[in-house]
Design a protein around this motif. Structure first.
Motif, PDB file in Angstrom:
ATOM      1  N   ASN A  84      -0.507   4.936 108.479  1.00  0.00           N
ATOM      2  CA  ASN A  84      -0.463   5.983 109.498  1.00  0.00           C
ATOM      3  C   ASN A  84      -1.829   6.661 109.584  1.00  0.00           C
ATOM      4  OD1 ASN A  84       0.019   9.086 110.123  1.00  0.00           O
ATOM      5  ND2 ASN A  84       1.647   7.930 111.137  1.00  0.00           N
ATOM      6  N   VAL A  85      -2.415   6.685 110.771  1.00  0.00           N
ATOM      7  CA  VAL A  85      -3.758   7.251 110.962  1.00  0.00           C
ATOM      8  C   VAL A  85      -3.763   8.143 112.199  1.00  0.00           C
ATOM      9  CG1 VAL A  85      -6.202   6.775 111.326  1.00  0.00           C
ATOM     10  CG2 VAL A  85      -4.826   5.207 109.930  1.00  0.00           C
ATOM     11  N   GLU A  86      -4.201   9.392 112.041  1.00  0.00           N
ATOM     12  CA  GLU A  86      -4.439  10.298 113.161  1.00  0.00           C
ATOM     13  C   GLU A  86      -5.928  10.614 113.191  1.00  0.00           C
ATOM     14  OE1 GLU A  86      -1.699  13.601 113.900  1.00  0.00           O
ATOM     15  OE2 GLU A  86      -0.555  12.916 112.152  1.00  0.00           O
ATOM     16  N   PHE A 108     -18.762  14.934 114.826  1.00  0.00           N
ATOM     17  CA  PHE A 108     -18.093  14.313 113.697  1.00  0.00           C
ATOM     18  C   PHE A 108     -16.757  13.758 114.119  1.00  0.00           C
ATOM     19  CE2 PHE A 108     -20.856  17.639 112.035  1.00  0.00           C
ATOM     20  CZ  PHE A 108     -21.590  16.933 111.104  1.00  0.00           C
ATOM     21  N   LEU A 109     -16.448  12.564 113.658  1.00  0.00           N
ATOM     22  CA  LEU A 109     -15.129  11.978 113.818  1.00  0.00           C
ATOM     23  C   LEU A 109     -14.316  12.292 112.574  1.00  0.00           C
ATOM     24  CD1 LEU A 109     -16.214   8.450 115.100  1.00  0.00           C
ATOM     25  CD2 LEU A 109     -15.737  10.498 116.455  1.00  0.00           C
ATOM     26  N   ILE A 110     -13.048  12.647 112.754  1.00  0.00           N
ATOM     27  CA  ILE A 110     -12.214  12.981 111.600  1.00  0.00           C
ATOM     28  C   ILE A 110     -10.922  12.181 111.652  1.00  0.00           C
ATOM     29  CG2 ILE A 110     -13.179  15.283 111.280  1.00  0.00           C
ATOM     30  CD1 ILE A 110     -10.816  16.434 112.795  1.00  0.00           C
ATOM     31  N   ALA A 111     -10.330  11.987 110.490  1.00  0.00           N
ATOM     32  CA  ALA A 111      -9.082  11.239 110.408  1.00  0.00           C
ATOM     33  C   ALA A 111      -8.242  11.730 109.242  1.00  0.00           C
ATOM     34  CB  ALA A 111      -9.357   9.740 110.250  1.00  0.00           C
ATOM     35  N   ILE A 112      -6.938  11.685 109.428  1.00  0.00           N
ATOM     36  CA  ILE A 112      -5.971  11.831 108.345  1.00  0.00           C
ATOM     37  C   ILE A 112      -5.272  10.488 108.210  1.00  0.00           C
ATOM     38  CG2 ILE A 112      -3.728  12.771 107.723  1.00  0.00           C
ATOM     39  CD1 ILE A 112      -5.651  14.713 106.947  1.00  0.00           C
ATOM     40  N   GLY A 165       0.549   9.887  99.478  1.00  0.00           N
ATOM     41  CA  GLY A 165      -0.647  10.715  99.465  1.00  0.00           C
ATOM     42  C   GLY A 165      -1.439  10.599 100.752  1.00  0.00           C
ATOM     43  N   SER A 166      -2.400  11.501 100.922  1.00  0.00           N
ATOM     44  CA  SER A 166      -3.163  11.566 102.171  1.00  0.00           C
ATOM     45  C   SER A 166      -4.664  11.528 101.912  1.00  0.00           C
ATOM     46  CB  SER A 166      -2.831  12.849 102.940  1.00  0.00           C
ATOM     47  OG  SER A 166      -1.459  12.893 103.284  1.00  0.00           O
ATOM     48  N   LEU A 167      -5.384  11.001 102.892  1.00  0.00           N
ATOM     49  CA  LEU A 167      -6.845  10.938 102.884  1.00  0.00           C
ATOM     50  C   LEU A 167      -7.370  11.692 104.088  1.00  0.00           C
ATOM     51  CD1 LEU A 167      -9.712   9.717 102.243  1.00  0.00           C
ATOM     52  CD2 LEU A 167      -8.975   7.704 103.550  1.00  0.00           C
ATOM     53  N   TYR A 168      -8.307  12.632 103.855  1.00  0.00           N
ATOM     54  CA  TYR A 168      -9.000  13.301 104.954  1.00  0.00           C
ATOM     55  C   TYR A 168     -10.426  12.777 105.017  1.00  0.00           C
ATOM     56  CZ  TYR A 168     -11.263  16.797 107.865  1.00  0.00           C
ATOM     57  OH  TYR A 168     -11.981  17.415 108.858  1.00  0.00           O
ATOM     58  N   ILE A 169     -10.823  12.276 106.185  1.00  0.00           N
ATOM     59  CA  ILE A 169     -12.160  11.712 106.391  1.00  0.00           C
ATOM     60  C   ILE A 169     -12.900  12.498 107.468  1.00  0.00           C
ATOM     61  CG2 ILE A 169     -13.463   9.719 107.243  1.00  0.00           C
ATOM     62  CD1 ILE A 169     -11.235   7.928 106.254  1.00  0.00           C
ATOM     63  N   PHE A 175     -21.735   3.287 111.152  1.00  0.00           N
ATOM     64  CA  PHE A 175     -21.124   4.274 112.028  1.00  0.00           C
ATOM     65  C   PHE A 175     -19.945   3.651 112.771  1.00  0.00           C
ATOM     66  CE2 PHE A 175     -25.496   6.271 112.242  1.00  0.00           C
ATOM     67  CZ  PHE A 175     -25.136   7.399 111.525  1.00  0.00           C
ATOM     68  N   CYS A 176     -18.869   4.432 112.894  1.00  0.00           N
ATOM     69  CA  CYS A 176     -17.713   3.938 113.646  1.00  0.00           C
ATOM     70  C   CYS A 176     -17.907   4.089 115.153  1.00  0.00           C
ATOM     71  CB  CYS A 176     -16.452   4.670 113.201  1.00  0.00           C
ATOM     72  SG  CYS A 176     -15.914   4.171 111.549  1.00  0.00           S
ATOM     73  N   ASP A 177     -18.891   4.868 115.585  1.00  0.00           N
ATOM     74  CA  ASP A 177     -19.274   4.997 116.993  1.00  0.00           C
ATOM     75  C   ASP A 177     -18.273   5.749 117.870  1.00  0.00           C
ATOM     76  OD1 ASP A 177     -21.596   3.458 116.473  1.00  0.00           O
ATOM     77  OD2 ASP A 177     -20.516   1.615 116.860  1.00  0.00           O
ATOM     78  N   SER A 178     -16.964   5.643 117.585  1.00  0.00           N
ATOM     79  CA  SER A 178     -15.961   6.322 118.396  1.00  0.00           C
ATOM     80  C   SER A 178     -14.682   6.477 117.584  1.00  0.00           C
ATOM     81  CB  SER A 178     -15.661   5.528 119.672  1.00  0.00           C
ATOM     82  OG  SER A 178     -14.982   4.328 119.350  1.00  0.00           O
ATOM     83  N   GLU A 179     -13.779   7.357 118.089  1.00  0.00           N
ATOM     84  CA  GLU A 179     -12.475   7.509 117.441  1.00  0.00           C
ATOM     85  C   GLU A 179     -11.741   6.183 117.361  1.00  0.00           C
ATOM     86  OE1 GLU A 179      -9.635  10.770 118.212  1.00  0.00           O
ATOM     87  OE2 GLU A 179     -11.177  11.493 119.610  1.00  0.00           O
ATOM     88  N   LYS A 180     -11.875   5.382 118.405  1.00  0.00           N
ATOM     89  CA  LYS A 180     -11.169   4.103 118.452  1.00  0.00           C
ATOM     90  C   LYS A 180     -11.522   3.239 117.252  1.00  0.00           C
ATOM     91  CE  LYS A 180     -12.727   0.737 121.015  1.00  0.00           C
ATOM     92  NZ  LYS A 180     -13.095  -0.125 122.160  1.00  0.00           N
ATOM     93  N   TYR A 181     -12.822   3.167 116.944  1.00  0.00           N
ATOM     94  CA  TYR A 181     -13.244   2.321 115.830  1.00  0.00           C
ATOM     95  C   TYR A 181     -12.888   2.938 114.484  1.00  0.00           C
ATOM     96  CZ  TYR A 181     -15.642  -0.865 118.936  1.00  0.00           C
ATOM     97  OH  TYR A 181     -15.924  -1.785 119.918  1.00  0.00           O
ATOM     98  N   LEU A 182     -12.944   4.262 114.368  1.00  0.00           N
ATOM     99  CA  LEU A 182     -12.529   4.881 113.109  1.00  0.00           C
ATOM    100  C   LEU A 182     -11.056   4.572 112.843  1.00  0.00           C
ATOM    101  CD1 LEU A 182     -13.053   6.679 110.675  1.00  0.00           C
ATOM    102  CD2 LEU A 182     -12.557   8.673 112.120  1.00  0.00           C
ATOM    103  N   LYS A 183     -10.232   4.698 113.869  1.00  0.00           N
ATOM    104  CA  LYS A 183      -8.809   4.390 113.696  1.00  0.00           C
ATOM    105  C   LYS A 183      -8.606   2.912 113.397  1.00  0.00           C
ATOM    106  CE  LYS A 183      -4.282   5.401 115.596  1.00  0.00           C
ATOM    107  NZ  LYS A 183      -3.548   6.179 116.611  1.00  0.00           N
ATOM    108  N   TYR A 184      -9.384   2.058 114.041  1.00  0.00           N
ATOM    109  CA  TYR A 184      -9.286   0.609 113.822  1.00  0.00           C
ATOM    110  C   TYR A 184      -9.535   0.266 112.353  1.00  0.00           C
ATOM    111  CZ  TYR A 184     -10.833  -4.279 113.849  1.00  0.00           C
ATOM    112  OH  TYR A 184     -11.011  -5.614 113.558  1.00  0.00           O
TER     113      TYR A 184
END
Length: 232
Positions: A209-211, A226-230, A152-156, A192-201
């Motif tokens: 698997n995180v994009e 907004f930062l987004i992730a799958i 399954g997948s998560l969209y954030i 707050f994750c502050d950046s894509e790097k921290y959201l992925k972390y």
């Protein structure tokens, strides 16, 4: 967030939801970035996440359930949760009135009223940062993973550093901020994750698997990011 703050947040959000309902000024259409990422085929993701009518979908912090609309329209089994019983009632009434099938319940990021491995897709749009601390943030991600089916997948979607709410906030340290001079949320603590790097972390602590991506725009006087992730 301690228990008193959680109760106050629930009440504040419920008052805002009821105000928007009364004035009929609530969102009726789904998040644009979510539509692009999830329904955009090969354009946005290394591995597409194309919804199917057979999917069971959960929106955590569903508000008026507008983000469930495209999934309900294609025949998915749609579910949503939100903090307050009155908010749940409102979302259910709105979806029923619009002719979309859904099932809305009381729940929260870290306490979802569903069995393990229940959903093909979970969407979390601008709600995860309300957890306030790193521990709660990771706990919420772990709860999201619990209710997702294997594969399954998560969209954030979560607030980025160029968003006005972030820029005005008081810095508490360790990715923690207090909202100031913004709206009814003033005084609430965000993580707050502050950046894509921290959201992925942080997402990678729970998911294999995180994009990630980022959306930055300026709507006249209001900067938004907004930062987004799958996560899979």
């Amino acid at each position: 967030m301690n228990q008193n703050n959680l109760v106050n947040a629930k009440d504040s959000w419920n008052l805002e939801i009821q105000r928007e309902k009364k004035e009929k000024k609530y969102p009726k259409w789904p998040n644009e970035a979510m539509l692009k990422v999830l329904f955009g085929g090969n354009d946005y993701l290394e591995k597409p996440c194309l919804p199917k009518p057979s999917w069971r979908v959960l929106d955590v912090g569903c508000g008026f359930a507008n983000n469930l609309v495209p999934f309900a329209d294609m025949g998915c089994d749609c579910h949503g949760v939100d903090l307050h019983p009155d908010m749940v009632k409102t979302a259910q009434e709105v979806m029923d009135d619009r002719g979309f099938k859904s099932n809305i319940k009381v729940g929260s990021n870290r306490s979802l009223p569903y069995e393990a491995e229940s959903f093909d897709l979970l969407i979390s749009i601008n709600t995860l940062h309300y957890e306030g601390t790193e521990e709660n943030f990771i706990s919420a991600l772990t709860e999201f993973k619990r209710v997702l089916k294997p594969g399954g997948s998560l969209y954030i979607s979560t607030v980025g550093s160029e968003h006005e709410i972030y820029r005005r906030a008081e810095i508490l340290g360790n990715h923690r901020y207090k909202i100031k001079n913004f709206d009814f949320r003033d005084g609430e603590e965000f993580f707050f994750c502050d950046s894509e790097k921290y959201l992925k972390y942080y997402c990678s602590k729970v998911f294999e698997n995180v994009e990630t991506g980022k959306i930055t725009e300026k709507l006249m006087n209001l900067p938004l990011e907004f930062l987004i992730a799958i996560c899979r």
